[in-house]
Design a protein around this motif. Structure first.
Motif, PDB file in Angstrom:
ATOM      1  N   PHE A   1      51.069 -11.974  46.798  1.00  0.00           N
ATOM      2  CA  PHE A   1      50.316 -11.448  47.932  1.00  0.00           C
ATOM      3  C   PHE A   1      48.836 -11.425  47.556  1.00  0.00           C
ATOM      4  N   ILE A   2      48.011 -11.925  48.432  1.00  0.00           N
ATOM      5  CA  ILE A   2      46.594 -12.065  48.105  1.00  0.00           C
ATOM      6  C   ILE A   2      45.756 -11.243  49.075  1.00  0.00           C
TER       7      ILE A   2
ATOM      8  N   LEU B   1      46.234  -8.289  53.639  1.00  0.00           N
ATOM      9  CA  LEU B   1      46.914  -8.676  52.413  1.00  0.00           C
ATOM     10  C   LEU B   1      47.974  -9.686  52.822  1.00  0.00           C
ATOM     11  N   VAL B   2      47.782 -10.961  52.445  1.00  0.00           N
ATOM     12  CA  VAL B   2      48.650 -12.010  52.992  1.00  0.00           C
ATOM     13  C   VAL B   2      49.669 -12.516  51.979  1.00  0.00           C
ATOM     14  N   ASN B   3      50.806 -12.938  52.497  1.00  0.00           N
ATOM     15  CA  ASN B   3      51.874 -13.514  51.693  1.00  0.00           C
ATOM     16  C   ASN B   3      51.548 -14.983  51.427  1.00  0.00           C
TER      17      ASN B   3
ATOM     18  N   SER C   1      40.100 -14.421  58.585  1.00  0.00           N
ATOM     19  CA  SER C   1      38.971 -14.856  57.772  1.00  0.00           C
ATOM     20  C   SER C   1      38.960 -14.131  56.432  1.00  0.00           C
ATOM     21  N   ILE C   2      38.507 -14.850  55.421  1.00  0.00           N
ATOM     22  CA  ILE C   2      38.397 -14.282  54.079  1.00  0.00           C
ATOM     23  C   ILE C   2      36.997 -13.693  53.978  1.00  0.00           C
TER      24      ILE C   2
ATOM     25  N   GLU D   1      39.911 -18.315  42.885  1.00  0.00           N
ATOM     26  CA  GLU D   1      40.358 -18.173  41.489  1.00  0.00           C
ATOM     27  C   GLU D   1      41.854 -17.927  41.443  1.00  0.00           C
ATOM     28  N   LYS D   2      42.318 -17.046  42.349  1.00  0.00           N
ATOM     29  CA  LYS D   2      43.740 -16.693  42.337  1.00  0.00           C
ATOM     30  C   LYS D   2      44.608 -17.902  42.614  1.00  0.00           C
ATOM     31  N   LEU D   3      44.169 -18.739  43.562  1.00  0.00           N
ATOM     32  CA  LEU D   3      44.947 -19.931  43.883  1.00  0.00           C
ATOM     33  C   LEU D   3      45.045 -20.828  42.660  1.00  0.00           C
ATOM     34  N   LEU D   4      43.906 -21.014  41.986  1.00  0.00           N
ATOM     35  CA  LEU D   4      43.897 -21.899  40.824  1.00  0.00           C
ATOM     36  C   LEU D   4      44.757 -21.315  39.696  1.00  0.00           C
TER      37      LEU D   4
END
Lengths: 434, 245
Positions: free
Chosen positions: B187-188, B195-197, B218-219, B229-232
């Motif tokens: 969850f980000i 807070l998205v899955n 929107s972020i 960063e989290k995705l990477l």
């Protein structure tokens, strides 16, 4: 010094601090800097210059401290030393000439004789010079190429730098010789020199552009080579398939015989041979994405010449929105660096390349073993290329290409393996920065 | 029990895959049940009868209803984001359409057992995670929601809304506390109120995410670099756990 002048001085120099900041923006990239430190540094600059002015007010001291502080301000931004010096000199000279011009012009207008109050002269010098320099900075902001931290040859750089330095010295000499009679001549000379300097700015911009074009040309050349290599590979594989088709009758007969004889193992072996032959090699990229395949195959070919094996894992669509040029810059440079590092090893020469696409994001991961020695410069990783001048197309351009898509490059390493991981958003078009 | 479907018009391949899967199941703690389908229509009919599969091995080049179409039906019409789809193909090049189905992986024929085993293990991890529950309290009653059904959490004053496919649940609480309860890889936090899955994001952009219910969130400026960063890191961590891909 009267209070009037002091107040006008403080206000106008606050404004000129802003102008200085604008000037710095023309020369330097502000993407990766600490904004808070930047703001604090400009405030300190303002306070310090005001104190020097109020306490000493001695022209030569003003000049020297100003130049030094300009240079210190450039330390806010990541750049080469050459660019810092160029920026310091050019900014200072332009601001100084504007000020000199204002001094002489106001003297020429003889404002003091119009109004008995003598403050008017100084105040109008202060105000007019600040406004004029702001107008100039706005005009110069159109030159975008100066920002590129391309490595210019030292000779080019010195030639460019000599002109503003010479102008500065001549202007100071002229002003010190000024009197009632030669004001007009001096003002004309200053105007002429001012325009010469603006042209130098323009030439510098053009010089950068030429360097940039040259680099781009080299890259395109590389891409062309990659494409023709790819063409060769496709032809070769087509030949293989043709041959296989031609031989199919023979293969069928052999297989039939083997199966009839119940020799399953040999039949399977036979089939495996055909399969391998049709595929002819697993070591080449064949994702169907021609841009990525061609650059990868070109590099794989180069690597194999040096006895380096490249493992590729591709999970990507046939078509991406990211510009082929940028893909080529990123993949080409990162793999080049990997090859270079792996060359120094005597065994285990294997590079892993993985490219995956997921939920609109392209992930590139390249890893290679290395000897544990890295080159650093200004806490930034340097490529260990031998001819550094030509390899301005190194990690810097990789970063620039990635930035266009708001992506990120992450470099990390253990004492044996070096990793470069990239994230790029697959945008319809590159977002233009600036 | 892990339910697996194999859908390919080549019945030899179906049998081969089924036997490989059953062999693999000996190495894992979960029990495996495999069903085979020889056409996309057959599979879709079965799925509409309220049947669910954890993993689906789907041939891309099916005759009438092809693999892309079947995948789209599952994701878009059935709103199913959690069945792990693994595409099977003889080719190694894939059209963009296939990626929009968000497959777990691609397998190239002939299928190799070690690769298949890696894929199954990768899928299992996701399935285990998806079968976990989020727990919350409203008054004195405890509620549970499976992670896989949560599209995102939204803070709404003193309440937190849980956005699901067809309903919204809510409870009194803070988003920051919800975040602590969850694994940050799955969850980000893209915004102070969203807070998205990860699995329910169908498209990541630098400035926004598009969710599986077509909502675009929107972020926030401050979170863009963090999300990136989290995705990477998520990808890097996945890489460390696996050897073949």
């Amino acid at each position: 010094m009267s209070n009037n002048i002091l107040i006008v001085y403080l206000i106008s120099s606050a404004f000129s601090t802003y102008t200085t900041y604008k000037f710095m923006c023309i020369f330097f990239e502000r993407n990766e800097i600490n904004r808070k430190i930047e703001i604090v540094s400009y405030i300190l600059y303002y306070i310090f210059m005001s104190l020097i002015f109020i306490i000493f007010n001695y022209p030569i001291l003003n000049l020297i401290t100003n130049i030094i502080i300009f240079f210190l301000l450039t330390l806010n931004y990541p750049a080469t030393l050459k660019l810092r010096l160029t920026a310091t000199v050019l900014i200072y000279v332009i601001l100084a000439i504007v000020e000199c011009f204002a001094v002489v012009a106001v003297k020429l207008l003889k404002l003091n004789s119009l109004v008995p109050h003598s403050d008017l002269e100084i105040i109008s010098i202060l105000v007019s010079s600040k406004i004029f320099s702001y107008i100039i900075v706005l005009a110069l902001a159109n030159f975008k190429m100066v920002k590129n931290s391309i490595n210019v040859t030292t000779f080019h750089w010195i030639s460019i730098l000599m002109i503003p330095i010479g102008t500065l010295v001549s202007t100071i000499m002229l002003i010190s010789e000024s009197n009632e009679n030669n004001l007009l001549i001096i003002i004309n000379s200053i105007i002429i020199m001012f325009f010469i300097n603006i042209f130098v700015f323009y030439l510098y911009d053009q010089l950068m552009k030429t360097y940039h074009d040259k680099m781009e040309k080299e890259l395109l050349q590389q891409q062309n080579n990659a494409y023709s290599k790819q063409f060769e590979l496709i032809n070769q594989s087509q030949e293989n398939i043709k041959m296989l088709r031609h031989d199919i009758k023979n293969h069928m007969t052999s297989l039939q015989a083997l199966i009839k004889a119940n020799d399953n193992e040999r039949a399977l072996n036979y089939l495996k041979n055909i399969y391998d032959h049709g595929n002819y090699s697993n070591e080449y990229a064949k994702s169907g994405n021609s841009e990525i395949d061609s650059i990868l195959n070109y590099k794989i070919n180069e690597a194999s010449k040096h006895g380096i094996k490249v493992n590729v894992n591709l999970n990507i669509p046939e078509k991406l929105s990211i510009q082929p040029f940028d893909l080529s810059v990123v993949l080409g440079n990162l793999i080049d660096n990997s090859i270079e590092a792996t060359l120094k090893l005597s065994e285990d020469k294997t590079i892993n390349v993985s490219i995956e696409y997921e939920r609109n994001v392209l992930y590139i991961s390249i890893s290679n073993p290395y000897d544990g020695k890295l080159l650093y410069k200004n806490s930034k990783l340097k490529t260990t290329h031998h001819d550094k001048e030509n390899h301005g197309i190194g990690l810097n351009s990789v970063k620039k290409s990635i930035d266009k898509y708001n992506g990120v490059l992450d470099i990390h390493y253990t004492d044996k393996i070096f990793y470069a991981d990239v994230l790029i958003y697959n945008n319809k078009e590159a977002i233009t920065i600036n | 029990m892990i339910r697996i479907a194999v859908c390919d018009d080549d019945n030899i391949l179906c049998l081969q895959l089924e036997s490989m899967l059953l062999e693999i199941s000996k190495n894992i703690s979960e029990e495996i049940e495999v069903e085979t389908f020889f056409s996309g229509e057959e599979l879709c009919r079965f799925l509409t009868e309220k049947n669910y599969f954890d993993i689906l091995f789907l041939d891309i080049e099916l005759i009438k209803l092809n693999g892309v179409e079947v995948g789209k039906i599952i994701r878009e019409e059935m709103n199913n984001e959690t069945t792990q789809i693994v595409y099977i193909s003889a080719k190694e090049s894939y059209a963009m359409d296939l990626f929009q189905v968000r497959p777990l992986h691609f397998l190239i024929k002939p299928i190799q057992k070690d690769v298949l085993e890696e894929v199954v293990n990768k899928a299992l991890k996701l399935i285990v995670k998806n079968n976990q529950y989020f727990e919350y309290k409203n008054g004195i009653t405890n509620y549970i929601v499976p992670f896989k059904d949560i599209i995102y959490f939204e803070s709404d004053g003193r309440k937190v809304n849980i956005i699901l496919n067809d309903e919204i649940q809510n409870f009194y609480g803070k988003l920051s506390e919800v975040e602590k309860q969850l694994n940050e890889q799955d969850f980000i936090l893209i915004h102070k109120s969203f807070l998205v899955n990860y699995d329910h994001v169908v498209e990541y952009q630098y400035e926004y995410v598009k969710m599986s219910n077509n909502k675009v969130l929107s972020i926030s400026q401050n979170n863009r670099k963090i999300v990136r960063e989290k995705l990477l890191h998520r990808k890097q961590r996945k890489k460390q756990c696996q050897t073949i891909f």
